[in-house]
Design a protein around this motif. Structure first.
Motif, PDB file in Angstrom:
ATOM      1  N   LEU A  69     -36.144  12.002 -10.941  1.00 14.11           N
ATOM      2  CA  LEU A  69     -36.846  10.807 -11.397  1.00 14.11           C
ATOM      3  C   LEU A  69     -35.809   9.747 -11.750  1.00 14.11           C
ATOM      4  CD1 LEU A  69     -39.622  12.231 -13.752  1.00 14.11           C
ATOM      5  CD2 LEU A  69     -39.947  11.088 -11.563  1.00 14.11           C
ATOM      6  N   PRO A  70     -36.082   8.488 -11.459  1.00 13.62           N
ATOM      7  CA  PRO A  70     -35.120   7.427 -11.792  1.00 13.62           C
ATOM      8  C   PRO A  70     -34.841   7.358 -13.293  1.00 13.62           C
ATOM      9  CG  PRO A  70     -36.855   6.585 -10.361  1.00 13.62           C
ATOM     10  CD  PRO A  70     -37.266   7.963 -10.781  1.00 13.62           C
ATOM     11  N   ILE A  71     -33.634   6.924 -13.624  1.00 15.36           N
ATOM     12  CA  ILE A  71     -33.227   6.687 -15.001  1.00 15.36           C
ATOM     13  C   ILE A  71     -33.147   5.177 -15.189  1.00 15.36           C
ATOM     14  CG2 ILE A  71     -31.309   6.905 -16.630  1.00 15.36           C
ATOM     15  CD1 ILE A  71     -30.760   9.663 -15.244  1.00 15.36           C
ATOM     16  N   LEU A  72     -33.841   4.686 -16.206  1.00 18.17           N
ATOM     17  CA  LEU A  72     -33.884   3.253 -16.474  1.00 18.17           C
ATOM     18  C   LEU A  72     -33.744   3.060 -17.973  1.00 18.17           C
ATOM     19  CD1 LEU A  72     -34.649   0.271 -15.484  1.00 18.17           C
ATOM     20  CD2 LEU A  72     -36.952   0.867 -16.225  1.00 18.17           C
ATOM     21  N   ILE A  73     -32.689   2.337 -18.373  1.00 18.52           N
ATOM     22  CA  ILE A  73     -32.470   2.082 -19.797  1.00 18.52           C
ATOM     23  C   ILE A  73     -31.578   0.846 -19.959  1.00 18.52           C
ATOM     24  CG2 ILE A  73     -30.440   3.582 -19.991  1.00 18.52           C
ATOM     25  CD1 ILE A  73     -31.692   4.447 -22.767  1.00 18.52           C
ATOM     26  N   PRO A  74     -31.848   0.032 -20.964  1.00 14.87           N
ATOM     27  CA  PRO A  74     -30.923  -1.081 -21.237  1.00 14.87           C
ATOM     28  C   PRO A  74     -29.560  -0.528 -21.634  1.00 14.87           C
ATOM     29  CG  PRO A  74     -33.006  -1.416 -22.374  1.00 14.87           C
ATOM     30  CD  PRO A  74     -33.024  -0.016 -21.845  1.00 14.87           C
ATOM     31  N   CYS A  75     -28.509  -1.177 -21.182  1.00 14.52           N
ATOM     32  CA  CYS A  75     -27.170  -0.690 -21.534  1.00 14.52           C
ATOM     33  C   CYS A  75     -26.122  -1.789 -21.374  1.00 14.52           C
ATOM     34  CB  CYS A  75     -26.800   0.531 -20.703  1.00 14.52           C
ATOM     35  SG  CYS A  75     -26.137   0.164 -19.087  1.00 14.52           S
ATOM     36  N   ASN A  76     -24.949  -1.496 -21.879  1.00 16.76           N
ATOM     37  CA  ASN A  76     -23.775  -2.349 -21.740  1.00 16.76           C
ATOM     38  C   ASN A  76     -22.964  -1.796 -20.572  1.00 16.76           C
ATOM     39  OD1 ASN A  76     -20.990  -3.221 -22.090  1.00 16.76           O
ATOM     40  ND2 ASN A  76     -21.579  -3.929 -24.113  1.00 16.76           N
ATOM     41  N   SER A  77     -22.521  -2.638 -19.682  1.00 22.47           N
ATOM     42  CA  SER A  77     -21.801  -2.175 -18.486  1.00 22.47           C
ATOM     43  C   SER A  77     -20.459  -1.517 -18.806  1.00 22.47           C
ATOM     44  CB  SER A  77     -21.590  -3.329 -17.512  1.00 22.47           C
ATOM     45  OG  SER A  77     -20.779  -4.321 -18.101  1.00 22.47           O
ATOM     46  N   ASP A  78     -19.956  -1.692 -20.031  1.00 23.08           N
ATOM     47  CA  ASP A  78     -18.690  -1.073 -20.425  1.00 23.08           C
ATOM     48  C   ASP A  78     -18.871   0.293 -21.096  1.00 23.08           C
ATOM     49  OD1 ASP A  78     -16.888  -3.011 -19.470  1.00 23.08           O
ATOM     50  OD2 ASP A  78     -17.287  -4.283 -21.206  1.00 23.08           O
ATOM     51  N   TRP A  79     -20.109   0.721 -21.315  1.00 28.60           N
ATOM     52  CA  TRP A  79     -20.334   2.015 -21.952  1.00 28.60           C
ATOM     53  C   TRP A  79     -19.905   3.163 -21.044  1.00 28.60           C
ATOM     54  CZ3 TRP A  79     -25.946   1.305 -24.213  1.00 28.60           C
ATOM     55  CH2 TRP A  79     -25.861   0.485 -25.352  1.00 28.60           C
ATOM     56  N   ASN A  80     -19.605   4.301 -21.655  1.00 31.99           N
ATOM     57  CA  ASN A  80     -19.182   5.494 -20.925  1.00 31.99           C
ATOM     58  C   ASN A  80     -20.399   6.282 -20.428  1.00 31.99           C
ATOM     59  OD1 ASN A  80     -16.754   7.291 -20.324  1.00 31.99           O
ATOM     60  ND2 ASN A  80     -18.179   8.740 -21.246  1.00 31.99           N
ATOM     61  N   ILE A  81     -20.330   6.715 -19.169  1.00 30.85           N
ATOM     62  CA  ILE A  81     -21.386   7.528 -18.566  1.00 30.85           C
ATOM     63  C   ILE A  81     -20.735   8.736 -17.881  1.00 30.85           C
ATOM     64  CG2 ILE A  81     -21.401   6.097 -16.466  1.00 30.85           C
ATOM     65  CD1 ILE A  81     -24.431   6.621 -16.271  1.00 30.85           C
ATOM     66  N   ARG A  82     -21.363   9.901 -18.005  1.00 26.75           N
ATOM     67  CA  ARG A  82     -20.804  11.137 -17.444  1.00 26.75           C
ATOM     68  C   ARG A  82     -21.899  11.934 -16.739  1.00 26.75           C
ATOM     69  NH1 ARG A  82     -18.801  14.934 -21.933  1.00 26.75           N
ATOM     70  NH2 ARG A  82     -17.012  13.535 -21.983  1.00 26.75           N
ATOM     71  N   TRP A  83     -21.580  12.391 -15.531  1.00 27.56           N
ATOM     72  CA  TRP A  83     -22.504  13.231 -14.761  1.00 27.56           C
ATOM     73  C   TRP A  83     -21.915  14.627 -14.639  1.00 27.56           C
ATOM     74  CZ3 TRP A  83     -22.900  12.963  -8.767  1.00 27.56           C
ATOM     75  CH2 TRP A  83     -23.856  13.895  -8.309  1.00 27.56           C
ATOM     76  N   THR A  84     -22.696  15.611 -15.080  1.00 27.11           N
ATOM     77  CA  THR A  84     -22.300  17.016 -14.969  1.00 27.11           C
ATOM     78  C   THR A  84     -23.271  17.725 -14.032  1.00 27.11           C
ATOM     79  OG1 THR A  84     -21.459  16.988 -17.238  1.00 27.11           O
ATOM     80  CG2 THR A  84     -21.865  19.152 -16.264  1.00 27.11           C
ATOM     81  N   LYS A  85     -22.719  18.437 -13.049  1.00 26.66           N
ATOM     82  CA  LYS A  85     -23.539  19.174 -12.089  1.00 26.66           C
ATOM     83  C   LYS A  85     -23.006  20.598 -11.991  1.00 26.66           C
ATOM     84  CE  LYS A  85     -25.097  19.080  -7.287  1.00 26.66           C
ATOM     85  NZ  LYS A  85     -24.980  18.392  -5.984  1.00 26.66           N
ATOM     86  N   ASN A  86     -23.904  21.563 -12.130  1.00 26.72           N
ATOM     87  CA  ASN A  86     -23.532  22.988 -12.100  1.00 26.72           C
ATOM     88  C   ASN A  86     -22.369  23.298 -13.039  1.00 26.72           C
ATOM     89  OD1 ASN A  86     -25.539  23.459 -10.138  1.00 26.72           O
ATOM     90  ND2 ASN A  86     -24.131  22.880  -8.497  1.00 26.72           N
ATOM     91  N   GLY A  87     -22.401  22.663 -14.210  1.00 24.93           N
ATOM     92  CA  GLY A  87     -21.399  22.917 -15.233  1.00 24.93           C
ATOM     93  C   GLY A  87     -20.077  22.198 -15.041  1.00 24.93           C
ATOM     94  N   LYS A  88     -19.945  21.418 -13.966  1.00 23.38           N
ATOM     95  CA  LYS A  88     -18.690  20.716 -13.674  1.00 23.38           C
ATOM     96  C   LYS A  88     -18.902  19.200 -13.787  1.00 23.38           C
ATOM     97  CE  LYS A  88     -15.516  19.839  -9.872  1.00 23.38           C
ATOM     98  NZ  LYS A  88     -15.322  19.948  -8.428  1.00 23.38           N
ATOM     99  N   ILE A  89     -17.964  18.519 -14.444  1.00 22.67           N
ATOM    100  CA  ILE A  89     -18.058  17.059 -14.533  1.00 22.67           C
ATOM    101  C   ILE A  89     -17.738  16.471 -13.152  1.00 22.67           C
ATOM    102  CG2 ILE A  89     -17.090  14.950 -15.551  1.00 22.67           C
ATOM    103  CD1 ILE A  89     -16.543  16.597 -18.103  1.00 22.67           C
ATOM    104  N   ILE A  90     -18.729  15.835 -12.575  1.00 20.46           N
ATOM    105  CA  ILE A  90     -18.578  15.237 -11.239  1.00 20.46           C
ATOM    106  C   ILE A  90     -17.950  13.860 -11.335  1.00 20.46           C
ATOM    107  CG2 ILE A  90     -19.812  14.462  -9.156  1.00 20.46           C
ATOM    108  CD1 ILE A  90     -19.840  17.516  -9.571  1.00 20.46           C
ATOM    109  N   ARG A  91     -18.405  13.083 -12.317  1.00 14.40           N
ATOM    110  CA  ARG A  91     -17.890  11.726 -12.440  1.00 14.40           C
ATOM    111  C   ARG A  91     -18.071  11.245 -13.868  1.00 14.40           C
ATOM    112  NH1 ARG A  91     -21.118   9.270  -8.799  1.00 14.40           N
ATOM    113  NH2 ARG A  91     -19.993  10.339  -7.173  1.00 14.40           N
TER     114      ARG A  91
END
Length: 198
Positions: free
Chosen positions: A151-173
């Motif tokens: 499902l899409p993720i939609l939220i107000p945010c600051n473009s300088d904030w930190n974002i992290r994607w974890t897949k199968n227990g490994k940080i992808i990005r």
């Protein structure tokens, strides 16, 4: 009642009228994935009769049919805040810019809501901090990522904030929102993720 829309100058205008009178109007601007309401007005003699709700529902349907994913607005006058809360608008978080506490938004699509109960191995995390600031702090928002049904993720945010994607227990990005993906995910004051690709 008749529901019309037409272009007025560089803004858009929608007029609500009955057989004889204009009852209300709305002026908005579009910003790619979202529409921003500049003015929403119902004549005083037609208020508190359900007409504002009707008008807003019609406008929401119009925006959704024109592929907008959200609506953003600023409550002015301040008394209008109660109406927008009744229409299921959510308060904009503080994102570091001069965003008023009376700024609200409403998703027009089904979205992946932030959660407390998450799949630790498959998640997207967002901090209200820049990458160099996060250290051992916990993210403000966490989304479980379901590979079967994204499902899409939609939220107000600051473009300088930190974002992290974890897949199968490994940080992808992990990076600032504005540098996180090759595909566009930052739209004005919004983070909008329709898919995650390695």
């Amino acid at each position: 009642m008749e529901f019309n829309n037409k272009t007025y100058s560089e803004n858009k205008i929608v007029i609500l009228k009955n057989e004889i009178n204009v009852i209300g109007f709305l002026i908005w601007c579009d910003f790619n994935i979202y529409a921003e309401i500049d003015i929403f007005e119902i004549k005083p003699e037609f208020r508190k009769k359900g007409i504002g709700k009707y008008f807003f529902n019609e406008v929401s349907t119009f925006f959704k049919n024109h592929n907008f994913s959200a609506i953003k607005l600023f409550c002015k006058p301040e008394e209008s805040e109660k109406f927008w809360i009744k229409m299921a608008f959510r308060k904009f978080p503080k994102i570091g810019y001069s965003i008023s506490e009376l700024t609200y938004f409403k998703p027009l699509i089904e979205i992946n809501e932030p959660t407390i109960e998450i799949d630790e191995n498959n998640k997207l995390e967002l901090w209200e901090l820049e990458p160099y600031q996060i250290k051992d702090t916990k993210p403000k928002w966490i989304w479980s990522i379901d590979s079967e049904k994204f499902l899409p993720i939609l939220i107000p945010c600051n473009s300088d904030w930190n974002i992290r994607w974890t897949k199968n227990g490994k940080i992808i990005r992990e990076n600032k929102v504005k540098r996180f993906s090759n595909t566009e995910i930052e739209f004005g004051n919004f983070l909008f993720v329709e898919e995650l690709t390695e």
